[in-house]
Every structure is written in C-alpha cells, then in structure tokens.
Scaffold this motif. Sequence first.
Motif, PDB file in Angstrom:
ATOM      1  N   ALA A 146      -6.170 -30.394  -7.718  1.00  0.00           N
ATOM      2  CA  ALA A 146      -7.455 -30.385  -8.626  1.00  0.00           C
ATOM      3  C   ALA A 146      -7.619 -29.113  -9.309  1.00  0.00           C
ATOM      4  O   ALA A 146      -7.220 -27.743  -9.008  1.00  0.00           O
ATOM      5  CB  ALA A 146      -8.725 -30.942  -7.524  1.00  0.00           C
ATOM      6  N   ASP A 147      -8.299 -29.276 -10.725  1.00  0.00           N
ATOM      7  CA  ASP A 147      -8.674 -28.195 -11.544  1.00  0.00           C
ATOM      8  C   ASP A 147      -9.108 -26.963 -10.977  1.00  0.00           C
ATOM      9  O   ASP A 147      -8.770 -26.001 -11.285  1.00  0.00           O
ATOM     10  CB  ASP A 147      -9.517 -28.693 -12.472  1.00  0.00           C
ATOM     11  CG  ASP A 147      -8.816 -29.795 -13.630  1.00  0.00           C
ATOM     12  OD1 ASP A 147      -7.645 -29.917 -13.385  1.00  0.00           O
ATOM     13  OD2 ASP A 147      -9.708 -30.412 -14.473  1.00  0.00           O
ATOM     14  N   SER A 148     -10.035 -27.192  -9.777  1.00  0.00           N
ATOM     15  CA  SER A 148     -10.898 -25.868  -9.452  1.00  0.00           C
ATOM     16  C   SER A 148      -9.883 -25.323  -8.455  1.00  0.00           C
ATOM     17  O   SER A 148     -10.455 -23.854  -8.599  1.00  0.00           O
ATOM     18  CB  SER A 148     -12.046 -26.251  -8.586  1.00  0.00           C
ATOM     19  OG  SER A 148     -12.975 -27.181  -9.133  1.00  0.00           O
ATOM     20  N   VAL A 157     -12.242  -8.149  -8.593  1.00  0.00           N
ATOM     21  CA  VAL A 157     -12.643  -9.330  -7.850  1.00  0.00           C
ATOM     22  C   VAL A 157     -13.837 -10.121  -8.630  1.00  0.00           C
ATOM     23  O   VAL A 157     -14.060 -11.442  -8.297  1.00  0.00           O
ATOM     24  CB  VAL A 157     -13.129  -8.869  -6.555  1.00  0.00           C
ATOM     25  CG1 VAL A 157     -12.054  -8.605  -5.537  1.00  0.00           C
ATOM     26  CG2 VAL A 157     -14.087  -7.572  -6.567  1.00  0.00           C
ATOM     27  N   LEU A 158     -14.427  -9.365  -9.414  1.00  0.00           N
ATOM     28  CA  LEU A 158     -15.756 -10.018 -10.071  1.00  0.00           C
ATOM     29  C   LEU A 158     -15.442 -10.713 -11.221  1.00  0.00           C
ATOM     30  O   LEU A 158     -16.286 -11.372 -12.039  1.00  0.00           O
ATOM     31  CB  LEU A 158     -16.685  -9.246  -9.979  1.00  0.00           C
ATOM     32  CG  LEU A 158     -17.563  -8.919  -8.663  1.00  0.00           C
ATOM     33  CD1 LEU A 158     -18.822  -8.126  -8.836  1.00  0.00           C
ATOM     34  CD2 LEU A 158     -18.245 -10.394  -8.238  1.00  0.00           C
ATOM     35  N   THR A 159     -14.222 -10.474 -11.825  1.00  0.00           N
ATOM     36  CA  THR A 159     -13.678 -11.089 -12.973  1.00  0.00           C
ATOM     37  C   THR A 159     -13.734 -12.479 -12.847  1.00  0.00           C
ATOM     38  O   THR A 159     -13.496 -12.990 -11.633  1.00  0.00           O
ATOM     39  CB  THR A 159     -12.731 -10.570 -13.546  1.00  0.00           C
ATOM     40  OG1 THR A 159     -11.580 -10.688 -12.720  1.00  0.00           O
ATOM     41  CG2 THR A 159     -12.675  -9.021 -14.061  1.00  0.00           C
ATOM     42  N   LEU A 160     -13.750 -13.336 -13.986  1.00  0.00           N
ATOM     43  CA  LEU A 160     -13.747 -14.672 -13.988  1.00  0.00           C
ATOM     44  C   LEU A 160     -12.366 -15.291 -13.581  1.00  0.00           C
ATOM     45  O   LEU A 160     -11.234 -14.448 -13.778  1.00  0.00           O
ATOM     46  CB  LEU A 160     -14.181 -15.256 -15.051  1.00  0.00           C
ATOM     47  CG  LEU A 160     -15.746 -15.218 -15.425  1.00  0.00           C
ATOM     48  CD1 LEU A 160     -16.317 -15.481 -16.944  1.00  0.00           C
ATOM     49  CD2 LEU A 160     -16.643 -15.584 -14.427  1.00  0.00           C
ATOM     50  N   GLY A 161     -12.285 -16.357 -13.206  1.00  0.00           N
ATOM     51  CA  GLY A 161     -10.763 -16.809 -12.811  1.00  0.00           C
ATOM     52  C   GLY A 161     -10.187 -17.551 -14.360  1.00  0.00           C
ATOM     53  O   GLY A 161     -10.871 -17.660 -15.036  1.00  0.00           O
ATOM     54  N   ILE A 162      -8.737 -17.384 -14.106  1.00  0.00           N
ATOM     55  CA  ILE A 162      -8.072 -17.625 -15.396  1.00  0.00           C
ATOM     56  C   ILE A 162      -7.462 -19.021 -15.013  1.00  0.00           C
ATOM     57  O   ILE A 162      -6.848 -19.103 -13.696  1.00  0.00           O
ATOM     58  CB  ILE A 162      -6.846 -16.740 -15.393  1.00  0.00           C
ATOM     59  CG1 ILE A 162      -7.584 -15.315 -15.626  1.00  0.00           C
ATOM     60  CG2 ILE A 162      -6.162 -16.940 -17.056  1.00  0.00           C
ATOM     61  CD1 ILE A 162      -6.391 -14.124 -15.285  1.00  0.00           C
ATOM     62  N   SER A 165      -2.912 -23.124 -14.701  1.00  0.00           N
ATOM     63  CA  SER A 165      -2.067 -24.306 -15.149  1.00  0.00           C
ATOM     64  C   SER A 165      -2.190 -24.723 -16.621  1.00  0.00           C
ATOM     65  O   SER A 165      -3.624 -24.782 -16.779  1.00  0.00           O
ATOM     66  CB  SER A 165      -1.677 -25.358 -14.324  1.00  0.00           C
ATOM     67  OG  SER A 165      -1.363 -26.561 -14.895  1.00  0.00           O
ATOM     68  N   PRO A 166      -1.376 -24.969 -17.655  1.00  0.00           N
ATOM     69  CA  PRO A 166      -2.103 -25.450 -18.723  1.00  0.00           C
ATOM     70  C   PRO A 166      -2.737 -26.834 -18.328  1.00  0.00           C
ATOM     71  O   PRO A 166      -2.251 -27.448 -17.495  1.00  0.00           O
ATOM     72  CB  PRO A 166      -0.951 -25.798 -19.442  1.00  0.00           C
ATOM     73  CG  PRO A 166       0.279 -24.951 -19.008  1.00  0.00           C
ATOM     74  CD  PRO A 166      -0.073 -24.681 -17.504  1.00  0.00           C
ATOM     75  N   GLY A 167      -3.776 -27.117 -19.051  1.00  0.00           N
ATOM     76  CA  GLY A 167      -4.606 -28.522 -18.730  1.00  0.00           C
ATOM     77  C   GLY A 167      -5.671 -28.241 -17.997  1.00  0.00           C
ATOM     78  O   GLY A 167      -6.294 -29.106 -17.663  1.00  0.00           O
ATOM     79  N   VAL A 172     -14.053 -24.644 -16.318  1.00  0.00           N
ATOM     80  CA  VAL A 172     -13.792 -25.027 -14.873  1.00  0.00           C
ATOM     81  C   VAL A 172     -13.261 -23.903 -14.111  1.00  0.00           C
ATOM     82  O   VAL A 172     -13.862 -23.418 -13.108  1.00  0.00           O
ATOM     83  CB  VAL A 172     -12.721 -26.045 -14.597  1.00  0.00           C
ATOM     84  CG1 VAL A 172     -12.570 -26.534 -13.106  1.00  0.00           C
ATOM     85  CG2 VAL A 172     -13.353 -27.511 -15.176  1.00  0.00           C
ATOM     86  N   ALA A 173     -12.230 -22.900 -14.642  1.00  0.00           N
ATOM     87  CA  ALA A 173     -11.628 -21.968 -14.065  1.00  0.00           C
ATOM     88  C   ALA A 173     -12.682 -20.878 -13.665  1.00  0.00           C
ATOM     89  O   ALA A 173     -12.805 -20.122 -12.842  1.00  0.00           O
ATOM     90  CB  ALA A 173     -10.334 -21.678 -14.863  1.00  0.00           C
ATOM     91  N   ASP A 174     -13.567 -20.556 -14.626  1.00  0.00           N
ATOM     92  CA  ASP A 174     -14.600 -19.563 -14.916  1.00  0.00           C
ATOM     93  C   ASP A 174     -15.415 -19.751 -13.395  1.00  0.00           C
ATOM     94  O   ASP A 174     -16.135 -18.737 -13.195  1.00  0.00           O
ATOM     95  CB  ASP A 174     -15.557 -19.914 -15.832  1.00  0.00           C
ATOM     96  CG  ASP A 174     -15.095 -19.280 -17.197  1.00  0.00           C
ATOM     97  OD1 ASP A 174     -13.851 -18.543 -17.191  1.00  0.00           O
ATOM     98  OD2 ASP A 174     -15.668 -19.288 -18.200  1.00  0.00           O
TER      99      ASP A 174
END
Length: 424
Positions: A146-148, A157-162, A165-167, A172-174
């Motif tokens: 799933a996307d999340s 550690v406190l930076t946002l997720g990247i 996968s394309p798509g 959402v990753a943030d």
Amino acid sequence: MDNNHSLFTKAQQFIPGGVNSPVRAFKGVGGEPLFIATAKGPHMYDVNGKAYIDYIGSWGPMIAGHSNEEVLEAVHQAVDRGLSFGAPAEAEVTLAEQICQMIPSIDMVRMVNSGTEATMSAIRLARGFTGRDKIIKFEGCYHGHADSFLVKAGSGVLTLGIPGSPGVPKAVADLTLTVPFNDLEALTEVMSAVGDEVAAIIVEPITGNMNMIEPAAGYLQGMRDLCDQHSSVLIFDEVMTGFRVARGGAQEVYDVKPDLTTFGKVIGGGLPVGAFGGRHDIMSYIAPSGPVYQAGTLSGNPLAMAAGSAMMKIVSRDGFYEHLSQQTGKLVNGLQAVADEAGVPFSTCHKGGMFGMYFRDQKAAGFADLAECDEDHFKRFFHAMLVHGVYLAPSAYEAGFVSSKHNDDIIEQTLIAAKTAIRA
Ligand SMILES: *Cc1c(COP(=O)(O)O)cnc(C)c1O
C-alpha cells in the motif's frame, strides 16, 4: 526438453516479468525462477520433475507442510458446500473465535484477503480512531505494497518520507516517518517532537523482510510506552511472525501487547487470507459498527476460512511449536557448524519455525548491518543448494521457514548439501 525455460519464456510474454509477485523472480540471485508443479510435505517438485526440500513454504503459510491432509480435507468439504456466498457463514465465526482465543490482545478481528489489505486497513482504522494522519514505520520493515508503506527514509529522522516507488504520491509519503529499527533513542526523539500527531507506530516485532532481525531487549516495551504516552496506536504487523514464531506470535514471545495486530500467511493455511484485530474499542470503529469504511467481496471466503481454521487447529496442538523450534534449531546449528568447518564467516538466528542467516560473523541488529554481509557468497550458496535440491529464499534479505514436516532426515539431507554448497 526444459519445461521450465519454455514456461518462463512464455510467462514473460504475458505476465510482467513472468511472475505475479516480484520476490519470485530470482532478481536478487540471478537465473530463472522455478515453475512448481506439485508440493507435498517438506518437498516441492518443479515442472521438470526435480524434487526440492523447501525452506520458503509459500513465504510462510505452509507451516504444517505442503498439501497437509487436514487442511486439504477441510477445503474439499467446504468446496462441496459452495465457493462464495457474499453473506455471513459459520466458518467466519469459527476462525475469528479461534484467533481471539489464541491471541490475548485480540478482542475482535476482521478478515481480509491479504496481508497488504490487513495493514492498509489497520492504518486507516488507527487514523480514523485517533483523528491523526502521521504514521511511523521502521527502515527495512515491509508491510505490504500500500502507498503509505512504500516510503524510503529521508536523510534525517525528522525529514519527510520520500516515495519508495513511482506512483506513490509525495503527499502520502509525507505522512510516513521512517526510523531505524532497534534504535529506541531515535524513536523517542521523533515521538517527543511529533508524537501527538502520530496515529500509529507500525512494526514487524521480529523483522522478516530484511533477513530476520530480533528486537533488542526492552525495545518493543519502549515502543509500547511511547504509544501510551502519546495516545498513538501500536500496530504489530505479525503477517509473517503470527502463528510462526510461537502460537501467540511475537507478542507472546516478548510479552508486549499491541493495540492492533495484522495477520496473513499462516492464517490462511495457503489460501488468500489476511486479518486485522485488537482492542474492542478500536475495532468497533470499523464499519458497520463504526464510521471507518472497510469492505471486501470475497473477505471471509468459506474455502479460505476452512483452510485457516484447519491450520489453527493443527498449530494449537500441544508440542507443535516445541517440535518446530527444535527442528529449526537443528537446521541453523547444523548450518553454522558447516560454515565454521569451511572457515566461512556466518551467523544465524531463529524463533519457532522462522530463521535468518547472514554471511558475516555476527547477527544483524538493523538494516545497515545487512550491507556488511557477503551477498555474493550468499548467491553462490543459494544456487549450489538449488542444484543439490534445496530451495532457499532467492534473496539475502528474506527470512527462511521450516515446517513441522521437516524431520531429522530432511534436515540431515539439507546439511549434506550445505557442506558442498558452502564452498561454492
Ligand atoms: C508478507 C507480508 C505482508 C504482505 O502480505 P501480502 O499477503 O503479501 O499482501 C505484510 N507484512 C509483512 C510483515 C509481511 O511479511
């Protein structure tokens, strides 16, 4: 004629990469995947008729051996009653009750069709229940596609997720923060900063998707305490470890109660089943008893429930996990002795019917340690074992699985193969 090669050629024409799930493709080790014709007990047989001792067990479900008579019998009987009703059936209640009785943290459970669906739904439920959006996961843990969850760690550690996968949308990753596994300090730091915005922490309590890594002493309890402090939901993803490392899963082994647990693999006995369950107040938030929507046309399918129930009966018997642990111990200790004799840096770990092996002289504690394993040696070992009729997971990043049908003779045959293969 090589049936395998011609099948794989044709498969690649009609199916992307020739497989319906990437882990099957042998990309991590090179070569062509085996097409399997039949399987029985500890063995699988490929389309050329060659037998293999199987240490993947369909990636977990085959804990009582392939084509287990009791599971097959339960499914045969269910087939005769009808394949799907789209209405409640008794088999769903039976399996739900079995799960709630086996796992003390689970008051109620909802059936789905895969582990991915279970984790995806558990996260939505945690978000709905807490009214928060952020989630925390750990580097190297896999929770389905799933996307999340397909999110890489940012640089700090406190930076946002990247997006991993394309798509996967950046937005959402943030919302997914990634922290190194087995580092309670890092987790505490993140929770101190944003804990009150965190809906859930999701973790594989013993990791099985970055080889096998056990949690450090007190790590899971520390996670539990942080969730309590910040009223975040603790989710143990036991899709792999559930009914695999012990009857009550990793939560029984480490004596830590999560709020929600996700299941898959063993729970379906080889048919497509996932489940998520936990605290009554949280589970009551799911539709139709609550406002968080979740549904499935084939959820709780009668064949799948029959297979799952038969499997739960088998693993509930006295001595099942004691025997399984013993056999897994014999295997990994034997492999260690083989490696030591050959002077190859090697280490292992195991719990119940799950094991890890590393081509380095110490166990791994986290994702970064795996980079220090001799992956080329693993690949040579993998292919040499395959030639000798032993089927290991085609990746240095997967855990291995033993079934109750792996008797002493099977383990002995495996170790004989390993004596030659370790020198490859
Ligand atoms: C396999 C796995 C999943 C995904 O389950 P699927 O049935 O493949 O969707 C999720 N979490 C963990 C820990 C797994 O091992």
